[in-house]
Design a protein around this motif. Structure first.
Motif, PDB file in Angstrom:
ATOM      1  N   PRO A  41      -6.728   2.666   0.291  1.00  0.00           N
ATOM      2  CA  PRO A  41      -5.518   3.152   0.959  1.00  0.00           C
ATOM      3  C   PRO A  41      -4.295   2.867   0.097  1.00  0.00           C
ATOM      4  N   GLN A  42      -3.415   3.831   0.010  1.00  0.00           N
ATOM      5  CA  GLN A  42      -2.224   3.683  -0.821  1.00  0.00           C
ATOM      6  C   GLN A  42      -1.098   3.047  -0.023  1.00  0.00           C
ATOM      7  N   LYS A  43      -0.420   2.101  -0.642  1.00  0.00           N
ATOM      8  CA  LYS A  43       0.753   1.509  -0.011  1.00  0.00           C
ATOM      9  C   LYS A  43       1.900   2.486  -0.122  1.00  0.00           C
ATOM     10  N   ARG A  44       2.583   2.681   0.984  1.00  0.00           N
ATOM     11  CA  ARG A  44       3.722   3.587   1.002  1.00  0.00           C
ATOM     12  C   ARG A  44       4.992   2.780   0.795  1.00  0.00           C
ATOM     13  N   HIS A  45       6.000   3.445   0.288  1.00  0.00           N
ATOM     14  CA  HIS A  45       7.277   2.799   0.026  1.00  0.00           C
ATOM     15  C   HIS A  45       8.378   3.522   0.780  1.00  0.00           C
ATOM     16  N   GLY A  46       9.443   2.816   1.065  1.00  0.00           N
ATOM     17  CA  GLY A  46      10.592   3.415   1.719  1.00  0.00           C
ATOM     18  C   GLY A  46      10.276   3.802   3.148  1.00  0.00           C
ATOM     19  N   ILE A  47      10.906   4.844   3.619  1.00  0.00           N
ATOM     20  CA  ILE A  47      10.754   5.296   4.995  1.00  0.00           C
ATOM     21  C   ILE A  47       9.319   5.704   5.301  1.00  0.00           C
ATOM     22  N   GLU A  48       8.575   6.164   4.297  1.00  0.00           N
ATOM     23  CA  GLU A  48       7.181   6.570   4.505  1.00  0.00           C
ATOM     24  C   GLU A  48       6.315   5.404   4.955  1.00  0.00           C
ATOM     25  N   ALA A  49       6.718   4.179   4.650  1.00  0.00           N
ATOM     26  CA  ALA A  49       5.910   3.005   4.976  1.00  0.00           C
ATOM     27  C   ALA A  49       5.759   2.804   6.477  1.00  0.00           C
ATOM     28  N   ILE A  50       6.682   3.334   7.291  1.00  0.00           N
ATOM     29  CA  ILE A  50       6.581   3.100   8.734  1.00  0.00           C
ATOM     30  C   ILE A  50       5.854   4.197   9.481  1.00  0.00           C
TER      31      ILE A  50
END
Length: 84
Positions: A46-55
């Motif tokens: 699974p890829q870690k998301r950054h910024g607003i995509e993380a939520i």
């Protein structure tokens, strides 16, 4: 089935079509699972998301029906009224 060659350092190179099939690109991680029958299973990590995509999706529960706007408004109103 593809054949991979093991280097003297014990490394292998996975072909581009396999990486494309897994949906991974440079910098992504791959999970390797050793099965009891001697086989190996590769999966894209699974890829870690950054910024607003993380939520996005952090509160998603596939076993629970989505909450309606009306239900959200009731909870908010109850909280403001001190009933919750």
């Amino acid at each position: 089935m593809q054949t991979l060659t093991v280097t003297a350092k014990g490394q292998i190179t996975v072909k581009k079509e396999v990486l494309k099939h897994l949906g991974v690109k440079p910098g992504d991680k791959i999970l390797l699972d050793l099965a009891p029958d001697g086989n190996v299973v590769l999966k894209a990590a699974p890829q870690k998301r950054h910024g607003i995509e993380a939520i996005f999706g952090i509160l998603h529960d596939p076993d629970q029906a989505p909450v309606t706007i009306e239900e959200m408004n009731k909870v908010i109103a109850d909280a403001w009224a001190g009933r919750r």
